[in-house]
Design a protein around this motif. Sequence first.
Motif, mmCIF file in Angstrom:
data_model
loop_
_atom_site.group_PDB
_atom_site.id
_atom_site.type_symbol
_atom_site.label_atom_id
_atom_site.label_comp_id
_atom_site.label_asym_id
_atom_site.label_seq_id
_atom_site.Cartn_x
_atom_site.Cartn_y
_atom_site.Cartn_z
ATOM 1 N N ASN A 89 49.315 56.370 55.792
ATOM 2 C CA ASN A 89 48.244 57.377 55.565
ATOM 3 C C ASN A 89 46.861 56.602 55.907
ATOM 4 O O ASN A 89 46.923 55.748 56.278
ATOM 5 N N LYS A 90 45.967 57.660 55.870
ATOM 6 C CA LYS A 90 44.375 57.081 56.282
ATOM 7 C C LYS A 90 44.497 56.677 57.790
ATOM 8 O O LYS A 90 43.821 55.611 58.229
ATOM 9 N N THR A 91 45.377 57.539 58.716
ATOM 10 C CA THR A 91 45.305 56.827 60.029
ATOM 11 C C THR A 91 43.908 57.137 60.834
ATOM 12 O O THR A 91 43.653 56.420 61.768
ATOM 13 N N ASP A 92 43.216 57.773 60.174
ATOM 14 C CA ASP A 92 41.806 58.147 60.836
ATOM 15 C C ASP A 92 40.798 56.849 60.575
ATOM 16 O O ASP A 92 39.709 56.810 61.401
ATOM 17 N N THR B 235 46.733 52.257 64.458
ATOM 18 C CA THR B 235 47.661 53.019 64.074
ATOM 19 C C THR B 235 48.751 53.161 65.028
ATOM 20 O O THR B 235 50.075 52.857 64.422
ATOM 21 N N ASP C 65 46.785 61.833 58.432
ATOM 22 C CA ASP C 65 45.182 61.709 58.058
ATOM 23 C C ASP C 65 45.020 62.790 56.960
ATOM 24 O O ASP C 65 44.686 63.982 57.434
#
Length: 324
Positions: free
Chosen positions: A154-157, A162, A182
């Motif tokens: 999660n939270k690849t942004d 990544t 994301d």
Amino acid sequence: MTENLFSNLEPLGFSEFFKAQLADFDPAQNALGRIVFQHSGFFDVMLSLDEVRPAFLSGRIKHLTRARSKMPAAGDWVIMGKDKGDQLPILSILQRSSELKRKVPDRTPSQILAANIDFVFIVHSADASFSMNRLEKHCYVAEHSRINYAIILNKTDLCPETAERLKLIKEKFTGKTVIPLDSVNKKGYEELAPLFIPRQTSVFIGPSGAGKSTIINNLCGREVLKTGAIRERDLQGRHTTTTRKIIILPNGHLIMDTPGIKLVFFDETLTDMEKFQIIRETALTCRFTNCKHLTEPDCAVKKAVEAGEIPEDLYLSWMKYSGK
């Protein structure tokens, strides 16, 4: 009447596997339900989508069930007596289809975290808090329990690395589904959709602050769980999942959300603040909300220390840090 009772339970994950165990079940004398929360011998049990009742262990089951692994757990289907009081006595537990469990050092048998789970979603953040060591430990829990699982990064942004992290995870866990998400921009959810099978039950596990609550809210299309921010300075996550219920997605898939499902792992990759956060999460399940974690009965923190789940020196450091 019995068929109607079973049909009311099917949306909660009741299947033919459990129905086959109820040849002698008498709905006039007993109630059937699914445990959605447990704490210190008391339980919340769902009898239908619209009814949750408090329950307790009967003297009979206490006498017959001495092993901790055989005691009722979140997700269990239980038969209860129909008393006049508000609380129902748990008389017996139906055979489990699965057990989500973890091996506790120097203790036998394993600790049961939840029962009758069909799938595990292991959520880790792609940001600076990512630890392959911790991910391996969470995956081991699912593998040890023989329950299929998928990994959500999660939270690849927030992570420019990544692609590299995804490559490492896929190489380490060959054949497993690994999905980058994301959650802010809601990208990647189309890959998750096929994994949510109607009337099956899943749990989300992973480090605090990995974004589990945000993912579940996005899946539901509304806020069903509170979410909390992470302070960038020390990546300290606030425990945000304090509800006690089964969440049903629009397609009928069930997600068990309970503070009772906890994985306490301490290793060299964690900062002191992250270790303290894990203890704070454990403290949320103490019997008393104002527990000082010293001599109070049913203190979850002290029990974890006595069981070897929380190192004693870490407990003392946390108490000093907290000013207790």
